[in-house]
Design an enzyme around this catalytic site. Structure first.
Site, PDB file in Angstrom:
ATOM      1  N   ASP A 138      -6.566   0.751  31.286  1.00 27.44           N
ATOM      2  CA  ASP A 138      -6.005  -0.547  30.905  1.00 27.44           C
ATOM      3  C   ASP A 138      -6.453  -1.637  31.881  1.00 27.44           C
ATOM      4  OD1 ASP A 138      -4.509   1.630  29.865  1.00 27.44           O
ATOM      5  OD2 ASP A 138      -2.778   0.347  29.515  1.00 27.44           O
ATOM      6  N   HIS A 140      -5.614  -5.115  30.756  1.00 24.40           N
ATOM      7  CA  HIS A 140      -4.466  -5.992  30.459  1.00 24.40           C
ATOM      8  C   HIS A 140      -4.627  -7.433  30.942  1.00 24.40           C
ATOM      9  CE1 HIS A 140      -1.554  -3.666  28.301  1.00 24.40           C
ATOM     10  NE2 HIS A 140      -1.582  -2.676  29.176  1.00 24.40           N
ATOM     11  N   ASP A 191      -6.294  -1.270  25.614  1.00 32.87           N
ATOM     12  CA  ASP A 191      -5.398  -2.214  26.297  1.00 32.87           C
ATOM     13  C   ASP A 191      -6.165  -3.173  27.186  1.00 32.87           C
ATOM     14  OD1 ASP A 191      -3.386  -0.924  24.950  1.00 32.87           O
ATOM     15  OD2 ASP A 191      -2.154  -0.564  26.708  1.00 32.87           O
ATOM     16  N   ASP A 223      -3.208  -8.565  26.518  1.00 35.02           N
ATOM     17  CA  ASP A 223      -1.748  -8.667  26.636  1.00 35.02           C
ATOM     18  C   ASP A 223      -1.301  -8.570  28.092  1.00 35.02           C
ATOM     19  OD1 ASP A 223      -1.149  -9.135  23.983  1.00 35.02           O
ATOM     20  OD2 ASP A 223      -0.842  -7.024  23.499  1.00 35.02           O
ATOM     21  N   ARG A 224      -0.140  -9.174  28.335  1.00 35.41           N
ATOM     22  CA  ARG A 224       0.515  -9.234  29.643  1.00 35.41           C
ATOM     23  C   ARG A 224      -0.240 -10.133  30.618  1.00 35.41           C
ATOM     24  NH1 ARG A 224       4.995  -6.159  30.187  1.00 35.41           N
ATOM     25  NH2 ARG A 224       5.271  -4.382  28.809  1.00 35.41           N
ATOM     26  N   ASN A 228      -2.993   0.801  22.170  1.00 33.55           N
ATOM     27  CA  ASN A 228      -1.814   0.370  21.401  1.00 33.55           C
ATOM     28  C   ASN A 228      -1.594  -1.141  21.486  1.00 33.55           C
ATOM     29  OD1 ASN A 228      -0.947   0.981  24.226  1.00 33.55           O
ATOM     30  ND2 ASN A 228       1.037   0.265  23.486  1.00 33.55           N
ATOM     31  N   HIS A 229      -2.248  -1.809  22.451  1.00 35.66           N
ATOM     32  CA  HIS A 229      -2.132  -3.265  22.527  1.00 35.66           C
ATOM     33  C   HIS A 229      -3.218  -3.989  21.745  1.00 35.66           C
ATOM     34  CE1 HIS A 229       1.229  -4.351  25.219  1.00 35.66           C
ATOM     35  NE2 HIS A 229       1.115  -3.088  25.585  1.00 35.66           N
ATOM     36  N   HIS A 279      -6.896   6.569  24.292  1.00 33.90           N
ATOM     37  CA  HIS A 279      -6.010   5.684  25.034  1.00 33.90           C
ATOM     38  C   HIS A 279      -4.704   6.360  25.429  1.00 33.90           C
ATOM     39  CE1 HIS A 279      -4.110   2.150  26.563  1.00 33.90           C
ATOM     40  NE2 HIS A 279      -3.071   2.370  25.792  1.00 33.90           N
ATOM     41  N   ARG A 328       8.821   6.261  24.263  1.00 34.86           N
ATOM     42  CA  ARG A 328       8.452   4.974  23.679  1.00 34.86           C
ATOM     43  C   ARG A 328       9.010   4.782  22.276  1.00 34.86           C
ATOM     44  NH1 ARG A 328       3.941   3.057  26.777  1.00 34.86           N
ATOM     45  NH2 ARG A 328       3.073   4.681  28.114  1.00 34.86           N
ATOM     46  N   HIS A 330      -2.954   4.193  29.434  1.00 40.85           N
ATOM     47  CA  HIS A 330      -1.653   3.953  28.784  1.00 40.85           C
ATOM     48  C   HIS A 330      -0.474   3.891  29.731  1.00 40.85           C
ATOM     49  CE1 HIS A 330       0.764   3.656  25.214  1.00 40.85           C
ATOM     50  NE2 HIS A 330       1.213   4.891  25.193  1.00 40.85           N
TER      51      HIS A 330
END
Length: 485
Positions: free
Chosen positions: A229, A231, A258, A261-262, A290-291, A339, A387, A414
């Site tokens: 990730d 991010h 990923d 995001d964030r 997943n993002h 991922h 989750r 992840h």
């Protein structure tokens, strides 16, 4: 059923632990907060403690555990407003808007004059209606924007002094070099250039299977680097290139999902990987995480960032590309890179992964969901996911999958790891995470994993976070207004 009464000394200790956990939460040390909230709950369970722990679970994307705790809070106090917020927020995060709508309707009855409650209720109603409308017109879906967009009608401003594509909109090494310098200075590329690169990328991705086989060149100086990730931490990505060299035919890269995001430079981070994929389609590889999904982009900042920097058309092109990304890569027929993790059922073969449908949002269950959301657990067997989607899988599951598919290793991402990576499941699985000091709070190192063709032994490289401009993570996130309470 009411809890058994506790002594005043026990209650005092529970209150002390609550205060300690709240401090951890305020410092974004969510794992410690969860542990201390749990100790307090053991002494004196209460709606407040369960709700607080649910909030900490939300911050770590453990949405299933957040739902469980919010329900426990409401069982103890059916009128506890914050527990409803936690429950509704978790359902929204899981794209379960119908469930969230029911929760906020209940909350509206408890707090009919609360403007924030009405806003959240309205947001959920809109999402439910939107989903119903999209389902109704699915059979009449228009052609993708990437196939209809008139690039020739888009112009580059006369005063633009930044990098340009080559003849025929060719992505060149010079363009990317200039682009990285341009974006490092927080300057925007023209929409015409961004759209052209994304259209080219979509065509490349559409030609790929859902599982891509990768060979590392024979050259002894060449190694493949697997990133976890990133991010939206663009300045840390630039540092990775400084440490590890930029992508090239002798420095192939695999981004393991990923990308966005964030972090508040998610456009720059994602577009860099995408531009390199167009430049070196045989040397740069990208998995879906997943993002790379519409709902997560709405909540965690990428959509807000793209809409701020560009417009809805550019966001639509990103969404098309995300929906076309492969789900897995196999390096040298020995190392599977995904991922999230493995699957609810035994017997999944690589050919099953190759056949995962693409072009839309991931399904709520099945191997296309498991591969994005699952996490390893230290003990054998399978368990429910913290989750609320996917599963937890043990060392025996990993070993069986590898044996069934004649593989040696699973690389996944992840999850944050303190050192940036962690060997798990008796060395048969490695988690790699490439966003150091995640969200400017976690204090973790980042890592990447190198592989050379001659022995395929994983070689981790770790690194610390580097400074970035004064813009906080989640600067563009809406979270549908859910996670701030």
């Amino acid at each position: 059923m009411a809890a058994d009464p506790v002594s005043s000394a026990t209650q005092q200790r529970a209150d002390e632990l609550k205060g300690e956990a709240n401090k951890y939460f305020g410092q974004a040390q969510y794992a410690q907060a969860i542990a201390v909230y749990s100790d307090a709950i053991e002494l004196s369970p209460s709606a407040v403690l369960y709700s607080n722990r649910a909030f900490a679970h939300l911050r770590t994307e453990a949405f299933g555990l957040a739902i469980e705790d919010a329900r426990k809070a409401l069982a103890l106090d059916p009128r506890y407003v914050k527990a409803y917020y936690r429950l509704g927020s978790a359902y929204v995060a899981l794209n379960k808007y119908r469930h969230a709508l029911k929760v906020f309707k209940q909350l509206a009855k408890l707090a009919p004059k609360d403007r924030d409650v009405r806003t959240k209720l309205t947001l959920c109603e809109k999402e439910v209606k939107r989903a119903a409308f999209e389902a109704a017109i699915a059979v009449e879906a228009p052609k993708p924007l990437s196939e209809t967009l008139d690039l020739d009608s888009m112009t580059i401003p006369d005063n633009y002094e930044g990098p340009r594509l080559g003849d025929g909109d060719e992505v060149t090494a010079d363009f990317i070099s200039g682009m990285l310098d341009w974006m490092r200075d927080e300057k925007l590329l023209p929409k015409r250039i961004v759209a052209s690169v994304l259209v080219q990328l979509k065509r490349i991705l559409a030609s790929l299977p859902s599982l891509v086989d990768v060979d590392i060149p024979e050259d002894e100086q060449t190694y493949m680097s697997v990133l976890g990730d990133t991010h939206g931490q663009f300045y840390d990505l630039l540092n990775i290139f400084k440490i590890n060299d930029r992508p090239s035919p002798t420095r192939p890269y695999l981004w393991n999902g990923d990308l966005c995001d964030r972090g508040s430079w998610s456009f720059e981070t994602t577009f860099t990987a995408f531009a390199y994929k167009v430049l070196y389609p045989q040397s740069v590889f990208i998995n879906r995480g997943n993002h790379e999904t519409q709902n997560m982009n709405k909540m965690y900042g990428f959509e807000g960032e793209v809409m701020k920097k560009y417009d809805a058309n550019i966001m639509a092109l990103f969404t098309e590309c995300f929906r076309t990304l492969p789900y897995a890569h196999v390096i040298e027929k020995k190392v599977l890179v995904v991922h999230g993790g493995l699957f609810k059922d035994d017997g999944v073969k690589l050919d099953d992964i190759r056949k995962i449908p693409r072009g839309g949002e991931p399904p709520e269950s099945g191997i296309g969901s498991d591969i994005l959301w699952s996490d390893p657990q230290p003990f054998n067997g399978r368990g429910p996911s913290k989750r609320g989607v996917g599963l937890s899988f043990g060392p025996d599951i990993t070993e069986r999958f590898l044996k069934d598919n004649n593989l040696d290793l699973v690389i996944r991402s992840h999850e944050v790891r303190e050192e940036g990576f962690l060997e798990e499941h008796d060395g048969k699985l490695i988690t790699v995470f490439s966003a150091p000091n995640y969200c400017d709070q976690m204090g973790n190192k980042g890592a990447l994993i190198r592989f050379r063709k001659n022995n395929m032994k994983p070689d981790p490289v770790t690194f610390e976070a580097v400074p970035h401009p004064d813009l906080k993570p989640m600067a563009y996130a809406s979270n549908l207004g859910m996670f701030g309470l």
